[in-house]
Motif scaffolding. Sequence first.
Motif, short mmCIF file in Angstrom:
data_model
loop_
_atom_site.label_atom_id
_atom_site.label_comp_id
_atom_site.label_asym_id
_atom_site.label_seq_id
_atom_site.Cartn_x
_atom_site.Cartn_y
_atom_site.Cartn_z
N ILE A 77 -54.57 -45.42 20.98
CA ILE A 77 -53.31 -45.13 20.29
C ILE A 77 -53.00 -46.26 19.32
CG2 ILE A 77 -50.81 -44.80 20.57
CD1 ILE A 77 -51.34 -43.55 23.30
N ILE A 120 -49.19 -33.79 10.27
CA ILE A 120 -50.64 -33.87 10.49
C ILE A 120 -51.25 -32.50 10.18
CG2 ILE A 120 -50.69 -35.82 12.08
CD1 ILE A 120 -50.65 -33.84 14.42
N ALA A 164 -56.21 -38.95 13.28
CA ALA A 164 -56.90 -38.93 14.57
C ALA A 164 -58.41 -38.97 14.31
CB ALA A 164 -56.54 -37.68 15.37
N GLN A 166 -62.39 -38.65 16.44
CA GLN A 166 -63.03 -38.20 17.68
C GLN A 166 -64.54 -38.35 17.57
OE1 GLN A 166 -64.59 -34.71 18.58
NE2 GLN A 166 -65.05 -35.75 20.51
N TYR A 171 -61.47 -40.42 21.85
CA TYR A 171 -60.41 -39.81 21.05
C TYR A 171 -59.48 -40.92 20.60
CZ TYR A 171 -62.07 -35.58 23.35
OH TYR A 171 -62.84 -34.55 23.79
N VAL A 173 -55.72 -41.70 18.13
CA VAL A 173 -54.64 -41.24 17.24
C VAL A 173 -53.96 -42.45 16.61
CG1 VAL A 173 -54.20 -39.02 18.34
CG2 VAL A 173 -53.05 -41.04 19.22
N GLN A 174 -53.68 -42.33 15.31
CA GLN A 174 -52.99 -43.40 14.61
C GLN A 174 -51.48 -43.39 14.91
OE1 GLN A 174 -54.15 -46.06 12.29
NE2 GLN A 174 -52.18 -46.50 13.23
N PRO A 177 -48.09 -40.68 20.17
CA PRO A 177 -47.72 -39.46 20.90
C PRO A 177 -46.60 -39.73 21.90
CG PRO A 177 -49.90 -40.25 21.60
CD PRO A 177 -49.49 -41.06 20.41
N ILE A 187 -49.69 -33.28 23.10
CA ILE A 187 -50.95 -33.95 22.78
C ILE A 187 -51.43 -34.77 23.99
CG2 ILE A 187 -52.01 -35.74 21.29
CD1 ILE A 187 -50.18 -34.55 19.01
#
Lengths: 194, 252
Positions: A77, A120, A164, A166, A171, A173-174, A177, A187
């Motif tokens: 994250i 997004i 994001a 992958q 995985y 995400v910028q 969440p 998410i």
Amino acid sequence: MNQVTIIDYGAGNLASVMFALKRMGIEPVLTSDPEVLIKAEKVIFPGVGHALAAMDALKAKGLDVVIPKLTCPVLGICLGMQLMCTHSQEGNVAGLGIFNEIVYQFEPNQKVPHMGWNTIFKLSDPLFAKIQEHSSVYFVHSYYVPVSKYTSAASYYGKAFSAALQKDNFYAVQFHPEKSGVIGEQILKNFISL
Amino acid sequence: MLCKRIIPCLDVMNGRTVKGVKFLDLKDAGDPVELAARYAIEGADELVFLDITATHEKRKTLAELASKVAQAINIPFTVGGGISSVDDALTLLYAGADKVSINSAAVRRPALINELAARFGCQCVVLAVDARQTEKGWEVYLNGGRIPTGIDLFEWVGEAVDRGAGEILFTSMDHDGTKGGFANEALAEMSQRFHVPLIASGGAGTKEHFVDVFKIGKADAALAAGIFHFGELSIPELKQYIYNQKIPVRIL
């Protein structure tokens, strides 16, 4: 339900990530012990702060060696995502090299940090199941990863960038969440049910 | 596209929300966590908690509040009120706050901004500034608007940004509580000169004022307290109105 382990290396958003999971009824394990981490079923790699200081904190605990070797689903994250790349312009520091990408600084011709809710799109991995294209999530960052072959969600701030990434079991995400309302919760749920 | 943010501000005293006009005639308005959770559900983009407790108990109650809010709500929030050291900020950020807001302490000791930015990153450091327009320009005031400093608003904001402030929360004391609209001219100048996000505060009275502060004032976010607390304006109604004016906002 799988056990969720959060990497505890002094990241600023650790409490927020933990509270978000608890709201979902999950009691996460917090650890900085590589031995515990290697046996984990799901790993969250949070991050807020400076890349150089964060890499030093990871190295001090031997976490820089163990994270790239994990075979369970891992979710980076924000700074966690950036540290999973090869190199960051922030502090000119080498990252974990999971994603063969460079982290660049946003040009100062627009407001930095990129802060607030942004949309997004081009959502393309199981992390975004049940999430509509152009949903809004909360970002706060001054450095970005360009759109690449790893990009599983994009966003736009002066230019398109990776919201994001992958690759295999990794995985990232910028955005946050844990701070993105019900969309963010979905998410996190998607990650936990991987 | 990056959305404009709507930020309700909660004044907190001894762990309770208070409602009043310009810090006067304060009334208990209940549990700040419950109010925060309601605003989050209604579509607030962020929250600001400002502790106006006058005693030294403040540090403890504010940290407890930050922890309770972080446990209950799923949007970002800032806490402020009497933060004057890295230790103060550390307690709040580790309790779960996303950002800390500093005001008078930064004017008295500007290096505080550098220290916070170096330790936590610019994105955690909100510089709050209260100012009033005089014949010479905009003057910075301290201690909730009680002490004039002779310092020019724009010079101070420029210095604060250079020192590492990641966001500016500008309250116009001339507009605060008037419900006559935000200080759009000063805001637009600030937004153009300094390349960090700008939160406008002071003067919100109608839906149109929010459209103006984004279109004319070029603000990135707008903060208000009274009109939300007193139920004069609902957040979903406000955001729909702004959206209809073709300004990007997050609609739930």
